[in-house]
Design an enzyme around this catalytic site. Structure first.
Site, PDB file in Angstrom:
ATOM      1  N   HIS A 100      -0.977  -8.199  -2.179  1.00 20.66           N
ATOM      2  CA  HIS A 100      -1.994  -7.461  -1.448  1.00 20.66           C
ATOM      3  C   HIS A 100      -3.279  -7.631  -2.238  1.00 20.66           C
ATOM      4  CE1 HIS A 100      -3.810  -3.365  -0.066  1.00 20.66           C
ATOM      5  NE2 HIS A 100      -4.319  -4.389   0.601  1.00 20.66           N
TER       6      HIS A 100
ATOM      7  N   TYR B 296      -6.486   4.789  -8.518  1.00 24.78           N
ATOM      8  CA  TYR B 296      -6.028   4.082  -7.318  1.00 24.78           C
ATOM      9  C   TYR B 296      -4.949   3.080  -7.673  1.00 24.78           C
ATOM     10  CZ  TYR B 296      -5.515   1.870  -2.890  1.00 24.78           C
ATOM     11  OH  TYR B 296      -4.947   1.420  -1.730  1.00 24.78           O
TER      12      TYR B 296
ATOM     13  N   GLU C 257      -1.008   1.233  -6.307  1.00 24.47           N
ATOM     14  CA  GLU C 257      -0.080   0.968  -5.205  1.00 24.47           C
ATOM     15  C   GLU C 257       1.198   0.365  -5.756  1.00 24.47           C
ATOM     16  OE1 GLU C 257      -1.736  -1.778  -2.412  1.00 24.47           O
ATOM     17  OE2 GLU C 257      -3.579  -0.642  -2.168  1.00 24.47           O
TER      18      GLU C 257
ATOM     19  N   ASP D 198      -2.995 -10.804   7.232  1.00 28.87           N
ATOM     20  CA  ASP D 198      -1.639 -10.847   6.669  1.00 28.87           C
ATOM     21  C   ASP D 198      -1.033 -12.226   6.917  1.00 28.87           C
ATOM     22  OD1 ASP D 198      -0.921  -7.636   6.237  1.00 28.87           O
ATOM     23  OD2 ASP D 198      -2.402  -8.057   7.809  1.00 28.87           O
TER      24      ASP D 198
ATOM     25  N   GLU E 224       0.825  -1.211   0.000  1.00 29.28           N
ATOM     26  CA  GLU E 224       0.000   0.000   0.000  1.00 29.28           C
ATOM     27  C   GLU E 224       0.859   1.262   0.000  1.00 29.28           C
ATOM     28  OE1 GLU E 224      -4.055  -0.844   2.176  1.00 29.28           O
ATOM     29  OE2 GLU E 224      -3.827   1.326   1.967  1.00 29.28           O
TER      30      GLU E 224
ATOM     31  N   HIS F 105      -2.649  -2.196  10.232  1.00 27.65           N
ATOM     32  CA  HIS F 105      -2.140  -3.578  10.240  1.00 27.65           C
ATOM     33  C   HIS F 105      -0.877  -3.675  11.095  1.00 27.65           C
ATOM     34  CE1 HIS F 105      -4.316  -5.502   6.766  1.00 27.65           C
ATOM     35  NE2 HIS F 105      -4.624  -4.228   6.571  1.00 27.65           N
TER      36      HIS F 105
ATOM     37  N   ASP G  61      -0.583  -8.867   2.676  1.00 31.33           N
ATOM     38  CA  ASP G  61      -1.959  -8.725   3.156  1.00 31.33           C
ATOM     39  C   ASP G  61      -2.881  -9.459   2.187  1.00 31.33           C
ATOM     40  OD1 ASP G  61      -4.428  -7.994   4.031  1.00 31.33           O
ATOM     41  OD2 ASP G  61      -4.194  -5.850   3.625  1.00 31.33           O
TER      42      ASP G  61
END
Ligand SMILES: *[C@@H]1O[C@H](CO)[C@@H](O)[C@H](O)[C@H]1NC(C)=O
Length: 315
Positions: free
Chosen positions: A163, A106, A108, A242, A67, A282, A197
């Site tokens: 992720h 969006y 990452e 995770d 992230e 997290h 994750d």
């Protein structure tokens, strides 16, 4: 004749003087994965957050950050700068994926931060979104790295970050099995660790669907973080989102027993829930690999020679 205490004293001294770190180090090699929850501009400007992040990441020989939403491309270099001035004992470098995600609004990055003294990145491979004939297999295709870690018993291994998108977690975790097959084909190795994750709990990976997830149903894989573990910071939630998963046979004897766990940095650093949540929602997860010398243990000819010499000199 020397007394027992002085002879054991000189034994220790001699071991200490002659022991090269590579021979005598028994400390493990720590691999971590941390979802830093929207890491970018605003977090890097918060000095307390940066301090906590540096303390967390500097515990690890290699740490996967997820992230990372560093649109201005400044946050990661600034984190590295803070990390490298924190502890003169270790220097760190990193490799990062492109910005990944279906929509341009969006995206990452996966970032692997590693100690330059213990890790060499020998290969990188961005898993493509077209390979499975389903370009939607992953929201963020794994950015795969192959590492050489001379101080570990296994020396070389592959890390596959993931992720998932919560609503597609089951499908995406299942697709990691195809990634495994591709790594095996490309690099002729099965020494693969999956980490990140996965959203593998609390409704996103239902118990009844698990047998359809090949990374889970296939007995070749060992899930190191258990369903009872809590990788979430909030007191009100307890979910093992995770995870760390390894190809069991390839990692047999290479893992430090009981070392896989979430790292509760709030408790460790005395932060309130509120303070911890500014860093992330997290906890990182981590596992240790055995050091090379711990593997050969008492069979080391050098070690036997040193002990023999030490006993000889001290008597
Ligand atoms: C979930 O996967 C489907 C394809 O199987 C895709 O169309 C959809 O965009 C994915 N959802 C998210 C939120 O990424």
């Amino acid at each position: 004749m020397a007394s027992p205490s002085s002879s054991s004293g000189s034994l220790l001294t001699i071991l200490f003087l002659f022991c090269l770190p590579a021979w005598c180090s028994v400390s493990g090699f720590k691999i971590c994965a941390f979802n830093v929850q929207s890491f970018g501009d605003s977090k890097i400007r918060n000095t307390e957050v940066v301090h906590t992040l540096v303390r967390i990441v500097s515990r690890c020989d290699v740490c996967l950050l997820q992230e990372v939403r560093d649109t201005k491309r400044k946050a990661v270099p600034l984190l590295m700068k803070a990390l490298n001035s924190y502890n003169s004992k270790h220097q760190y470098d990193y490799v990062a994926s492109h910005r990944l995600g279906r929509t341009s609004s969006y995206q990452e990055q996966y970032v692997f931060v590693y100690r330059t003294s213990s890790v060499i990145v020998t290969d990188q491979y961005q898993y493509p979104d077209t390979l499975l004939g389903d370009e939607d297999a992953f929201s963020r295709e794994p950015f795969i790295v192959r590492l050489r870690a001379p101080k570990t018993a296994i020396k070389e291994f592959v890390l596959v970050p993931q992720h998932t998108t919560p609503s597609n977690a089951t499908k995406e975790i299942d697709a990691l099995y195809d990634v495994f097959l591709e790594i095996k084909r490309r690099w002729k190795t099965e020494t693969v660790m999956f980490l990140g994750d996965f959203n593998a709990d609390c409704g996103y990976l239902a118990k009844k669907n698990r047998q359809r997830v090949r990374l889970y149903s296939n007995q070749a894989f060992l899930w190191l973080i258990g369903d009872k573990d809590d990788t979430t910071v909030r007191d009100s939630t307890s979910c093992a989102y995770d995870r760390i998963v390894v190809h069991e046979e390839s990692f047999a004897g290479a893992l430090v027993p009981q070392s896989a766990k979430p790292f509760n940095f709030a408790k460790e650093y005395g932060l309130t829930e509120e303070q911890a949540l500014v860093v992330s929602d997290h906890y990182p997860v981590e596992v240790e690999l055995r050091a090379w010398s711990a593997q050969i243990g008492g069979n080391s000819p050098l070690l036997i020679f040193l002990i023999f010499t030490a006993v000889f000199i001290s008597t």
